[in-house]
Design a protein around this motif. Structure first.
Motif, PDB file in Angstrom:
ATOM      1  N   LEU A  69       0.869  -1.171   0.000  1.00 38.74           N
ATOM      2  CA  LEU A  69       0.000   0.000   0.000  1.00 38.74           C
ATOM      3  C   LEU A  69       0.905   1.219   0.000  1.00 38.74           C
ATOM      4  O   LEU A  69       1.763   1.370   0.875  1.00 38.74           O
ATOM      5  CB  LEU A  69      -0.882   0.005   1.250  1.00 38.74           C
ATOM      6  N   ARG A  70       0.723   2.074  -0.999  1.00 39.89           N
ATOM      7  CA  ARG A  70       1.582   3.251  -1.124  1.00 39.89           C
ATOM      8  C   ARG A  70       0.736   4.510  -1.139  1.00 39.89           C
ATOM      9  O   ARG A  70      -0.309   4.564  -1.788  1.00 39.89           O
ATOM     10  CB  ARG A  70       2.397   3.171  -2.417  1.00 39.89           C
ATOM     11  N   ILE A  71       1.173   5.523  -0.408  1.00 41.43           N
ATOM     12  CA  ILE A  71       0.538   6.835  -0.439  1.00 41.43           C
ATOM     13  C   ILE A  71       1.379   7.707  -1.362  1.00 41.43           C
ATOM     14  O   ILE A  71       2.576   7.899  -1.117  1.00 41.43           O
ATOM     15  CB  ILE A  71       0.459   7.464   0.965  1.00 41.43           C
ATOM     16  N   THR A  72       0.776   8.233  -2.411  1.00 40.60           N
ATOM     17  CA  THR A  72       1.510   9.071  -3.363  1.00 40.60           C
ATOM     18  C   THR A  72       1.690  10.484  -2.803  1.00 40.60           C
ATOM     19  O   THR A  72       1.049  10.868  -1.816  1.00 40.60           O
ATOM     20  CB  THR A  72       0.769   9.162  -4.711  1.00 40.60           C
ATOM     21  N   LYS A  73       2.534  11.266  -3.453  1.00 36.95           N
ATOM     22  CA  LYS A  73       2.737  12.663  -3.054  1.00 36.95           C
ATOM     23  C   LYS A  73       1.453  13.469  -3.182  1.00 36.95           C
ATOM     24  O   LYS A  73       1.261  14.452  -2.479  1.00 36.95           O
ATOM     25  CB  LYS A  73       3.848  13.298  -3.890  1.00 36.95           C
ATOM     26  N   ALA A  74       0.563  13.037  -4.085  1.00 37.70           N
ATOM     27  CA  ALA A  74      -0.711  13.720  -4.284  1.00 37.70           C
ATOM     28  C   ALA A  74      -1.762  13.268  -3.272  1.00 37.70           C
ATOM     29  O   ALA A  74      -2.903  13.726  -3.309  1.00 37.70           O
ATOM     30  CB  ALA A  74      -1.218  13.471  -5.707  1.00 37.70           C
TER      31      ALA A  74
END
Length: 57
Positions: free
Chosen positions: A45-50
């Motif tokens: 699970l990755r949280i993007t910069k956006a």
């Protein structure tokens, strides 16, 4: 009001619709990624910069 899992326990809190709510930032513990296991499969699970979420296998 939505209930959110406590950062030290990472357990879910039930809401009336029998759904669990997890705070993605608590799951990642301040990192951009968290590894999630489901049976014998590993997901990231990755949280993007956006501020968007990406779940990959």
């Amino acid at each position: 009001m939505n209930a959110i899992a406590h950062p030290n326990t990472l357990t879910s809190t039930s809401v009336p619709q029998q759904q669990s709510i997890y705070d993605a930032r608590l799951l990642t513990q301040g990192n951009p990624c968290a590894t999630i296991l489901l049976d014998d499969q590993t997901y990231v699970l990755r949280i993007t910069k956006a501020g968007k979420l990406i779940l990959t296998k």
